[in-house]
Design a protein around this motif. Structure first.
Motif, PDB file in Angstrom:
ATOM      1  N   LEU A 162      -1.050   5.827  13.499  1.00  0.00           N
ATOM      2  CA  LEU A 162      -1.416   4.695  12.653  1.00  0.00           C
ATOM      3  C   LEU A 162      -2.443   3.803  13.351  1.00  0.00           C
ATOM      4  O   LEU A 162      -3.356   3.277  12.704  1.00  0.00           O
ATOM      5  CB  LEU A 162      -0.174   3.878  12.292  1.00  0.00           C
ATOM      6  N   ILE A 163      -2.302   3.622  14.669  1.00  0.00           N
ATOM      7  CA  ILE A 163      -3.261   2.819  15.428  1.00  0.00           C
ATOM      8  C   ILE A 163      -4.636   3.481  15.400  1.00  0.00           C
ATOM      9  O   ILE A 163      -5.664   2.807  15.248  1.00  0.00           O
ATOM     10  CB  ILE A 163      -2.787   2.625  16.879  1.00  0.00           C
ATOM     11  N   LYS A 164      -4.664   4.799  15.522  1.00  0.00           N
ATOM     12  CA  LYS A 164      -5.941   5.517  15.516  1.00  0.00           C
ATOM     13  C   LYS A 164      -6.669   5.394  14.183  1.00  0.00           C
ATOM     14  O   LYS A 164      -7.897   5.498  14.120  1.00  0.00           O
ATOM     15  CB  LYS A 164      -5.700   6.993  15.845  1.00  0.00           C
ATOM     16  N   LYS A 165      -5.908   5.136  13.122  1.00  0.00           N
ATOM     17  CA  LYS A 165      -6.515   4.978  11.800  1.00  0.00           C
ATOM     18  C   LYS A 165      -6.865   3.524  11.476  1.00  0.00           C
ATOM     19  O   LYS A 165      -7.455   3.247  10.431  1.00  0.00           O
ATOM     20  CB  LYS A 165      -5.554   5.499  10.727  1.00  0.00           C
ATOM     21  N   SER A 166      -6.520   2.606  12.385  1.00  0.00           N
ATOM     22  CA  SER A 166      -6.618   1.190  12.046  1.00  0.00           C
ATOM     23  C   SER A 166      -7.986   0.567  12.314  1.00  0.00           C
ATOM     24  O   SER A 166      -8.256  -0.533  11.883  1.00  0.00           O
ATOM     25  CB  SER A 166      -5.552   0.398  12.811  1.00  0.00           C
ATOM     26  N   GLY A 167      -8.851   1.231  13.047  1.00  0.00           N
ATOM     27  CA  GLY A 167     -10.165   0.667  13.319  1.00  0.00           C
ATOM     28  C   GLY A 167     -10.741   1.235  14.599  1.00  0.00           C
ATOM     29  O   GLY A 167     -10.008   1.632  15.496  1.00  0.00           O
ATOM     30  N   ALA A 168     -12.067   1.259  14.679  1.00  0.00           N
ATOM     31  CA  ALA A 168     -12.747   1.921  15.799  1.00  0.00           C
ATOM     32  C   ALA A 168     -12.381   1.313  17.146  1.00  0.00           C
ATOM     33  O   ALA A 168     -12.103   2.021  18.113  1.00  0.00           O
ATOM     34  CB  ALA A 168     -14.256   1.852  15.592  1.00  0.00           C
ATOM     35  N   ASP A 169     -12.368  -0.007  17.230  1.00  0.00           N
ATOM     36  CA  ASP A 169     -12.097  -0.654  18.518  1.00  0.00           C
ATOM     37  C   ASP A 169     -10.690  -0.356  19.019  1.00  0.00           C
ATOM     38  O   ASP A 169     -10.484  -0.002  20.185  1.00  0.00           O
ATOM     39  CB  ASP A 169     -12.281  -2.179  18.394  1.00  0.00           C
ATOM     40  N   THR A 344       8.449   3.398   6.380  1.00  0.00           N
ATOM     41  CA  THR A 344       8.120   2.358   5.402  1.00  0.00           C
ATOM     42  C   THR A 344       7.414   1.170   6.044  1.00  0.00           C
ATOM     43  O   THR A 344       6.303   0.801   5.647  1.00  0.00           O
ATOM     44  CB  THR A 344       9.398   1.858   4.698  1.00  0.00           C
ATOM     45  N   VAL A 345       8.031   0.560   7.043  1.00  0.00           N
ATOM     46  CA  VAL A 345       7.524  -0.698   7.601  1.00  0.00           C
ATOM     47  C   VAL A 345       6.223  -0.502   8.383  1.00  0.00           C
ATOM     48  O   VAL A 345       5.234  -1.210   8.156  1.00  0.00           O
ATOM     49  CB  VAL A 345       8.581  -1.361   8.503  1.00  0.00           C
ATOM     50  N   MET A 346       6.208   0.439   9.305  1.00  0.00           N
ATOM     51  CA  MET A 346       5.015   0.629  10.132  1.00  0.00           C
ATOM     52  C   MET A 346       3.786   1.012   9.306  1.00  0.00           C
ATOM     53  O   MET A 346       2.715   0.414   9.495  1.00  0.00           O
ATOM     54  CB  MET A 346       5.299   1.662  11.232  1.00  0.00           C
ATOM     55  N   PRO A 347       3.878   1.982   8.384  1.00  0.00           N
ATOM     56  CA  PRO A 347       2.693   2.295   7.567  1.00  0.00           C
ATOM     57  C   PRO A 347       2.224   1.111   6.713  1.00  0.00           C
ATOM     58  O   PRO A 347       1.033   0.978   6.442  1.00  0.00           O
ATOM     59  CB  PRO A 347       3.182   3.450   6.670  1.00  0.00           C
ATOM     60  N   LEU A 348       3.155   0.234   6.311  1.00  0.00           N
ATOM     61  CA  LEU A 348       2.787  -0.910   5.497  1.00  0.00           C
ATOM     62  C   LEU A 348       2.139  -2.024   6.318  1.00  0.00           C
ATOM     63  O   LEU A 348       1.185  -2.671   5.857  1.00  0.00           O
ATOM     64  CB  LEU A 348       4.030  -1.467   4.786  1.00  0.00           C
ATOM     65  N   MET A 349       2.626  -2.251   7.550  1.00  0.00           N
ATOM     66  CA  MET A 349       2.215  -3.428   8.309  1.00  0.00           C
ATOM     67  C   MET A 349       1.214  -3.152   9.437  1.00  0.00           C
ATOM     68  O   MET A 349       0.477  -4.062   9.832  1.00  0.00           O
ATOM     69  CB  MET A 349       3.445  -4.143   8.862  1.00  0.00           C
ATOM     70  N   TYR A 350       1.168  -1.952   9.973  1.00  0.00           N
ATOM     71  CA  TYR A 350       0.218  -1.665  11.054  1.00  0.00           C
ATOM     72  C   TYR A 350      -1.242  -1.932  10.650  1.00  0.00           C
ATOM     73  O   TYR A 350      -2.027  -2.435  11.470  1.00  0.00           O
ATOM     74  CB  TYR A 350       0.382  -0.225  11.536  1.00  0.00           C
ATOM     75  N   PRO A 351      -1.635  -1.592   9.424  1.00  0.00           N
ATOM     76  CA  PRO A 351      -3.034  -1.864   9.025  1.00  0.00           C
ATOM     77  C   PRO A 351      -3.399  -3.348   9.036  1.00  0.00           C
ATOM     78  O   PRO A 351      -4.591  -3.688   8.997  1.00  0.00           O
ATOM     79  CB  PRO A 351      -3.106  -1.288   7.601  1.00  0.00           C
ATOM     80  N   LEU A 352      -2.407  -4.240   9.081  1.00  0.00           N
ATOM     81  CA  LEU A 352      -2.689  -5.673   9.103  1.00  0.00           C
ATOM     82  C   LEU A 352      -3.165  -6.152  10.471  1.00  0.00           C
ATOM     83  O   LEU A 352      -3.803  -7.210  10.576  1.00  0.00           O
ATOM     84  CB  LEU A 352      -1.432  -6.476   8.727  1.00  0.00           C
TER      85      LEU A 352
END
Length: 432
Positions: A162-169, A344-352
């Motif tokens: 999920l972190i790898k999908k969250s943004g380049a930096d 449920t929680v991590m996929p919903l909130m990690y992108p924030l």
């Protein structure tokens, strides 16, 4: 408006169920259908699709398999043997349970650890008079010590992806962020285990006088052999798959999921006449299953009504920056109270996290850890996957019924402890 109705319905369901000794799940289901269909325009089949079939199947498979061992006395004799092996030192039992769960979870069992270790742990702890609440906490949070590592741990690997999908930096530092998030969660897990070890006076447990346990009968020997074989197939293929990349091993590991192995084990127990099948089926915890299904369905209706969007808005505009870590823990814990943190929680909130870290100048590792362990802090909730599996692994039906209510309180206390940990900055102790 719909979201407010859902939140009120959750609170009312829990209160009415507790006050009038009714099954909270049935009340929650009524609210889920009433709000979903009448207020939100959802179809009945859409709401039924929210039912947590994975959790329910886990509970059924655990009960069907281990109920045979409970009815024919195998678990009772096994508990006495384990206690005898420890020399009756009851004060060491909770520590041993936490360590074993950490090791088994770290070897690759992950979320299935309560189903694998729990039955043995409860039998041994109950025989020694260890408080069952402490046993639950040691199983659930002991598992978190190992099962969320970023190498082969279920939660750790999901978090890394999920972190790898969250943004380049942040993606460039995903390995380090995942590792530090896990280390910070280990510290929090140990704090909670120690807290309940002290509160439940595990350190005051006196040495239990134990006699040499009886030998297994023929039926019990066959049952124990099946348990050992099941343990092997639930752990070893998953461990090999984590460390050896091979298509055959992967296929075997995919098949050897705990729920599959335990169903097969239950069928073998039936054919071998190790206990009366009707008695085994009667011991399935239907009350717990109904409660989980109902509350889980209602929280999914709330999510459909915009719960996550409301959380995002509150974090960005309505909460002072120094309280954001505690608020994130609160929201993650609230969602996980009724569902699974990893699914449920991590996929919903990690992108924030990337947006919050940039706009509020906060450490992303700390934010990820708040979500990660905030969701896991309710790992003992009877409505969540981990809590349901932990409670279901207790073979004593009377204790199991008591735990269903007691662990709701524990699942409210643990997030409060976690919020304090987040506020004082402990989740940022190890950071990139």
């Amino acid at each position: 408006m719909n979201l407010a109705l859902c939140i009120c319905a959750i609170v009312i369901s829990i209160f009415v169920g507790w006050k009038f000794k009714l099954n909270t799940g049935v009340i929650a289901l009524v609210f889920a259908f009433a709000i979903g269909v009448c207020a939100m325009g959802l179809k009945v089949n859409e709401i039924i699709a929210f039912w947590p079939t994975t959790i329910v199947f886990y509970l059924l498979s655990i009960s069907l398999f281990f109920n045979y061992a409970t009815i024919n006395g195998t678990m009772d004799v096994l508990g006495k043997k384990l206690l005898y092996a420890l020399g009756g030192n009851a004060k060491f039992i909770p520590i041993a349970i936490a360590l074993v769960c950490g090791i088994v979870g770290g070897l690759g069992a992950g979320a299935s650890t309560p189903a694998i270790v729990g039955p043995f742990a409860f039998v041994m702890a109950n025989a020694a008079g260890v408080n069952p609440v402490l046993t639950c906490v040691c199983i659930a949070f002991g598992n978190l010590l190992g099962s969320n590592n970023p190498i082969n741990g279920y939660g750790g690997v999901i978090g890394m992806n999920l972190i790898k999908k969250s943004g380049a930096d942040l993606a460039a530092s995903a390995d380090a962020i995942g590792t530090y998030t896990w280390i910070n969660s280990i510290i929090a897990s140990l704090i909670i285990i120690i807290f309940y070890y002290i509160i439940k006076k595990g350190y005051k447990a006196e040495k239990v006088a134990v006699e040499k346990p009886p030998k297994f009968t023929d039926v019990q020997s066959k049952t124990f052999a099946l348990i050992i074989i099941a343990f092997f197939f639930m752990v070893v293929p998953a461990l090999l798959n984590a460390w050896v990349k091979n298509d055959i091993i992967k296929a075997v590991a995919n098949f050897c999921q705990p729920q599959v192995i335990m169903i097969i084990g239950a069928v073998l127990c039936g054919f071998m006449k190790l206990a009366e099948e009707k008695a085994v089926i009667k011991m399935i915890p239907i009350n717990t299953i109904v409660m989980i299904v109902g509350v889980y369905t209602l929280i999914q209706v709330a999510t459909k009504a915009g719960l996550v969007d409301a959380i995002t808005q509150a974090l960005q505009t309505s909460i002072p920056p120094f309280l954001v870590p505690a608020a994130i823990v609160f929201f993650a814990a609230f969602l996980s109270f009724f569902s699974s943190s990893t699914s449920t929680v991590m996929p919903l909130m990690y992108p924030l996290v990337p947006g919050l870290a940039a706009s509020l100048s906060l450490n992303p590792v700390m934010l990820y850890a708040c979500i990660f362990f905030g969701g896991l802090s309710t790992a003992v909730s009877p409505f969540s996957t981990g809590g349901a599996l932990t409670i279901a692994s207790c073979s004593d039906n009377e204790v199991k019924e008591q735990l269903t209510n007691k662990m709701i309180i524990v699942a409210l206390v643990c997030p409060l402890i976690t919020m304090v940990i987040a506020t004082i900055g402990l989740f940022g102790f190890f950071s990139v």
